[in-house]
Design a protein around this motif. Structure first.
Motif, short mmCIF file in Angstrom:
data_model
loop_
_atom_site.label_atom_id
_atom_site.label_comp_id
_atom_site.label_asym_id
_atom_site.label_seq_id
_atom_site.Cartn_x
_atom_site.Cartn_y
_atom_site.Cartn_z
N TYR A 1 0.87 -1.18 0.00
CA TYR A 1 0.00 0.00 0.00
C TYR A 1 0.90 1.22 0.00
CZ TYR A 1 -3.54 3.40 1.28
OH TYR A 1 -4.37 4.50 1.29
N ASN B 1 -9.70 -3.36 11.10
CA ASN B 1 -9.67 -2.95 9.70
C ASN B 1 -9.17 -1.53 9.53
OD1 ASN B 1 -11.22 -5.35 9.07
ND2 ASN B 1 -13.00 -4.25 9.82
N LEU C 1 -8.14 2.18 -2.87
CA LEU C 1 -7.81 1.06 -3.75
C LEU C 1 -6.71 1.43 -4.73
CD1 LEU C 1 -8.31 -1.80 -4.81
CD2 LEU C 1 -10.13 -0.84 -6.25
N SER D 1 -13.16 -14.26 -3.89
CA SER D 1 -14.14 -13.35 -3.28
C SER D 1 -15.38 -14.12 -2.85
CB SER D 1 -14.57 -12.28 -4.29
OG SER D 1 -13.50 -11.44 -4.62
N LYS E 1 -21.32 -6.36 -0.32
CA LYS E 1 -19.96 -6.39 0.22
C LYS E 1 -19.26 -7.70 -0.10
CE LYS E 1 -17.89 -5.94 4.79
NZ LYS E 1 -18.30 -5.58 6.13
N ARG F 1 -15.93 -10.06 0.36
CA ARG F 1 -14.82 -10.36 1.25
C ARG F 1 -13.79 -11.11 0.42
NH1 ARG F 1 -15.98 -9.63 6.58
NH2 ARG F 1 -18.11 -8.98 6.99
N PHE G 1 -9.11 -8.41 2.68
CA PHE G 1 -9.83 -7.14 2.72
C PHE G 1 -11.27 -7.36 2.31
CE2 PHE G 1 -7.90 -7.29 -1.54
CZ PHE G 1 -8.95 -6.95 -2.37
N SER G 2 -12.08 -6.34 2.55
CA SER G 2 -13.44 -6.33 2.06
C SER G 2 -13.62 -5.07 1.23
CB SER G 2 -14.46 -6.38 3.21
OG SER G 2 -14.37 -5.22 4.00
N GLN G 3 -14.70 -5.07 0.42
CA GLN G 3 -14.95 -3.94 -0.47
C GLN G 3 -16.45 -3.87 -0.74
OE1 GLN G 3 -13.34 -4.52 -4.41
NE2 GLN G 3 -12.87 -2.34 -4.60
N ILE H 1 -11.07 -0.03 0.04
CA ILE H 1 -11.04 -1.39 0.58
C ILE H 1 -10.84 -1.27 2.08
CG2 ILE H 1 -10.19 -2.44 -1.54
CD1 ILE H 1 -7.42 -2.67 -0.10
N ARG H 2 -11.22 -2.29 2.81
CA ARG H 2 -11.00 -2.35 4.25
C ARG H 2 -10.03 -3.49 4.51
NH1 ARG H 2 -14.00 1.49 5.25
NH2 ARG H 2 -16.19 1.84 5.23
N LEU H 3 -8.78 -3.10 4.68
CA LEU H 3 -7.69 -4.06 4.85
C LEU H 3 -7.76 -4.70 6.23
CD1 LEU H 3 -5.06 -5.20 3.59
CD2 LEU H 3 -3.86 -3.35 4.80
#
Length: 132
Positions: A15, A41, A46, A60, A67, A69, A80-82, A90-92
């Motif tokens: 990142y 998170n 992104l 995924s 959402k 995952r 991560f989720s998105q 994204i939620r790392l």
């Protein structure tokens, strides 16, 4: 810069930025997806996130229509989720970070769903659902 990988190291990522926001989530889905009493998170842009190895191992799963995952298809590590309505974020999952600075959590969410046996960190603000 932040670097990390899944448990088997088949997926590695970078990142190109800093983690500025950390949230502890106690919702039922996060607990089940992590196999833990909460998920930690960080929302990230992104466009600054890059899988540097193992893109073919990404899998995924949509637990809800909005959402996805993302996890390693080899070792099962959640990465991560998105959300489909916020594709640029994204939620790392911070348990996968191996290099770089991670600040202390700024807040907790879904505290009304916390595991009964788990004591909340009373120094970190806690919200019953999403952050107001």
């Amino acid at each position: 810069m932040i670097k990390g990988h899944c448990l088997c190291q088949g997926i590695q990522y970078e990142y190109q930025g800093e983690i500025n926001e950390v949230v502890v989530c106690h919702c039922h889905q996060c607990k089940q997806a992590q196999g833990a009493p909460f998920a930690t998170n960080a929302p990230l842009q992104l466009k600054q996130f890059q899988v540097t190895q193992g893109d073919d191992l990404l899998k995924s799963y949509f637990a809800t229509p909005n959402k996805r995952r993302v996890f390693c298809s080899n070792c099962g590590s959640p990465l991560f989720s998105q959300r489909t309505d916020m594709p640029e974020i994204i939620r790392l999952r911070l348990g996968t970070v191996t290099e770089g600075h991670i600040p202390a959590p700024q807040y907790q969410i879904y505290c009304d769903s916390k595991s009964a046996w788990f004591a909340l960190d009373e120094q970190t603000p806690c919200y019953p659902a999403n952050k107001p």
